[in-house]
Enzyme design. Structure first.
Site, PDB file in Angstrom:
ATOM      1  N   GLU A   1      24.247   2.855 -15.942  1.00 53.03           N
ATOM      2  CA  GLU A   1      24.874   1.535 -16.022  1.00 53.03           C
ATOM      3  C   GLU A   1      26.303   1.605 -16.547  1.00 53.03           C
ATOM      4  O   GLU A   1      27.159   0.848 -16.131  1.00 53.03           O
ATOM      5  CB  GLU A   1      24.014   0.636 -16.921  1.00 53.03           C
ATOM      6  CG  GLU A   1      24.484  -0.784 -17.035  1.00 53.03           C
ATOM      7  CD  GLU A   1      23.627  -1.602 -17.969  1.00 53.03           C
ATOM      8  OE1 GLU A   1      23.965  -2.789 -18.151  1.00 53.03           O
ATOM      9  OE2 GLU A   1      22.652  -1.091 -18.529  1.00 53.03           O
TER      10      GLU A   1
ATOM     11  N   ARG B   1      15.144   8.112 -25.528  1.00 53.20           N
ATOM     12  CA  ARG B   1      14.098   7.095 -25.727  1.00 53.20           C
ATOM     13  C   ARG B   1      12.863   7.358 -24.882  1.00 53.20           C
ATOM     14  O   ARG B   1      11.768   6.943 -25.257  1.00 53.20           O
ATOM     15  CB  ARG B   1      14.661   5.692 -25.494  1.00 53.20           C
ATOM     16  CG  ARG B   1      15.751   5.357 -26.511  1.00 53.20           C
ATOM     17  CD  ARG B   1      16.207   3.930 -26.526  1.00 53.20           C
ATOM     18  NE  ARG B   1      16.606   3.438 -25.224  1.00 53.20           N
ATOM     19  CZ  ARG B   1      16.874   2.157 -24.974  1.00 53.20           C
ATOM     20  NH1 ARG B   1      16.792   1.262 -25.938  1.00 53.20           N
ATOM     21  NH2 ARG B   1      17.236   1.772 -23.762  1.00 53.20           N
TER      22      ARG B   1
END
Length: 172
Positions: free
Chosen positions: A95, A58
């Site tokens: 994460e 991204r």
């Protein structure tokens, strides 16, 4: 323009407990995407950058048009095995797991002024890995730009020593 209107929040994706920020609605709105690229371009110019460094995937979506818009070189950071030449390789945590980042040796030049550009700041692991690779090339990180900062996933001082710009923040 409130860019949060163009970010979908997807619970438990890609793993349970993750609150994924889906940027595809922003990309699907020409005005919102253009606004984002213009704001990021302003930051890159203000840093005096000579090169933009961006991680897949991204980060590429935002960095490529910013590089084009500003006339500044673009260096890609990828997952292992995706770049064909000799690479720097740095481990990082994110994460929901661990991985490696790679960057071609020599794509960032000594004394380059680098802006790192990505979509989201979560734990900071990806960015710290990129900083290590940039510093191995004797270049300086002049700024770091994100579409969104997930404040709840990292320590407040995670990137304090750098000029950081986030177009929006999430506190939860």
């Amino acid at each position: 323009m409130d860019l949060k209107d163009y970010i979908a929040r997807i619970k438990d994706f890609p793993a349970e407990g993750v609150d994924f920020k889906d940027v595809t609605p922003l990309l699907n709105d020409v005005a919102a995407y253009r606004y984002t690229i213009e704001k990021m371009s302003e930051f890159v110019k203000s840093c005096g950058a000579t090169v933009i460094v961006a991680p897949e995937a991204r980060g590429f979506i935002f960095a490529a048009p910013v590089a084009f818009n500003t006339g500044i070189r673009l260096v890609l950071v990828r997952k292992p095995g995706k770049l064909p030449r000799e690479c720097h390789k740095v481990a990082y945590s994110l994460e929901y797991g661990n991985n490696f980042q790679e960057m071609h040796k020599g794509d960032v030049h000594p004394d380059d002024k680098v802006v790192i550009l990505d979509d989201v700041l979560a734990t900071g692991g990806t960015i710290k890995a990129i900083i290590q690779m940039v510093e191995k090339e004797n270049a300086s990180v002049e700024g770091i730009c994100f579409l969104a900062d997930l404040l709840y996933l990292h320590e407040p001082q995670v990137l304090d020593q750098y000029k950081v710009e986030s177009l929006l923040t999430y506190e939860d």
